[in-house]
Design an enzyme around this catalytic site. Sequence first.
Site, PDB file in Angstrom:
ATOM      1  N   ASP A  86      27.119  29.690  40.855  1.00 33.52           N
ATOM      2  CA  ASP A  86      26.306  29.516  39.422  1.00 33.52           C
ATOM      3  C   ASP A  86      27.445  29.708  38.009  1.00 33.52           C
ATOM      4  O   ASP A  86      28.675  29.626  38.864  1.00 33.52           O
ATOM      5  CB  ASP A  86      26.304  31.655  39.242  1.00 33.52           C
ATOM      6  CG  ASP A  86      27.595  32.236  39.189  1.00 33.52           C
ATOM      7  OD1 ASP A  86      27.673  32.367  39.643  1.00 33.52           O
ATOM      8  OD2 ASP A  86      27.324  33.028  37.612  1.00 33.52           O
ATOM      9  N   GLU A 113      28.177  35.556  39.309  1.00 33.09           N
ATOM     10  CA  GLU A 113      29.236  35.963  39.113  1.00 33.09           C
ATOM     11  C   GLU A 113      29.297  35.988  37.622  1.00 33.09           C
ATOM     12  O   GLU A 113      29.912  36.630  36.952  1.00 33.09           O
ATOM     13  CB  GLU A 113      29.936  35.845  39.885  1.00 33.09           C
ATOM     14  CG  GLU A 113      31.439  36.324  40.277  1.00 33.09           C
ATOM     15  CD  GLU A 113      32.476  35.785  38.757  1.00 33.09           C
ATOM     16  OE1 GLU A 113      33.415  36.205  37.974  1.00 33.09           O
ATOM     17  OE2 GLU A 113      32.276  34.555  38.055  1.00 33.09           O
TER      18      GLU A 113
END
Length: 451
Positions: A92, A156
């Site tokens: 991500d 994250e």
Amino acid sequence: MSSNPVAETVASLMPRARAELAELVAFQSVADFDQYPKSESEGAANWIADALRAEGFTDVALLDTPDGTQSVYGYLPGPEGAKTVLLYAHYDVQPPLDKAGWTSPPFELTERDGRWYGRGAADCKGGLIMHLLALRALKADGGVPVNVKVIAEGSEEQGTGGLERYAEEHPELLAADTIVIGDTGNFRVGLPTVTSTLRGMTLVRIQVDTLEGNLHSGQFGGAAPDALAALIRVLDSLRAEDGSTTVDGLSGDSVWDGLAYEEEQFRKDAKVLDGVELIGSGTVADRIWARPAVTVLGIDCPPVVGATPSVQAGARALVSLRVPPGIDAGEATKLLQAHLEAHTPWGARVSTEQIGQGQAFRADTTSPAYRAMADAMAVAYPGQDMQYAGQGGSIPLCNTLAALYPQAEILLIGLSEPEAQIHALNESVSPEELERLSVAEALFLRNYATD
């Protein structure tokens, strides 16, 4: 770089690495599904799963984590009785911010001035490519001498803790002798660095209300309490005159005793405008690695364009507090909330809500894994000794893994050196760093297997 089969193989694989990174960067995998389609993140996750299967990983799985995102897991068995190493990265990415501010499209990997530009190129899709390069180089030169687990996290950057909660519920899944977190970076390009500390963090939303509704500033301004003005007063109370963070009850005088960070170098890395002073006291390393740091991430208030002459009835902000090792993030959250509430003026109604948290981390740099990495980096970076630096950012998963596997050694390396400008406009990765760190990781796995 000294000639050796591993380095030669990695060098030969760099065109493939660039093509793969371009494919991965093309996914707009921001784990904020109010802004970006969930299908973009799912596409990136499936790309990684396919890449792991192609490298011979077994038990490849898309893990549905409690925050609604997916992490990708795979296991590559090594020789019987071999040690197990967990390799971590996240796919991500941060939103690209102002797309118009990018010199090239943020989700299109573009080569310019010897660097590869694109959101996630360094943080941390490049880290996943680094792991693949290291494993491919070992496979081409006798095989991978350890059991390898790979985990690629899907949220994250959002700090929502999906993988942390999943790991706690399935503690056997990520168990390893050593964990390599590929999400930090060298102190500067060409200087091999492991990150020995991470600051933790907490995110708190503050809401201030003063009126039942907005009022005409000409008719009521001067006596009616302005919620936005009250919020500004509260936020200003979080800093001393020199810009140091001041949260009531929170210590802010710790010192850093490792690698020095010269002020002029920091000004250059941070691109501080001429004539603008740095904030805080102590050395730069003290300020960014060893002490708390507050940042106002956003304020909800009327934009300048379209603003009306009104006294604001309500206003809110999102406040980030980075917390150094030695301070519990939960306790820091309580102190921050108490400070915000105590410093709200004029009897305004105030509420605070914690929306994210992660503990700080400190590594044991005396462990065998660190010796193995130092030897590997000495080969990948001839003439350079491995350095130890702090990291102002947070990787909450580190403490979760340290708690679950107290005997495991945890190393932090990666591609996010200062020139990478992670989280900012025009993020980029140095292909030379990708190449050298891939060599270092491959040699580390070989060294560690026989240590």
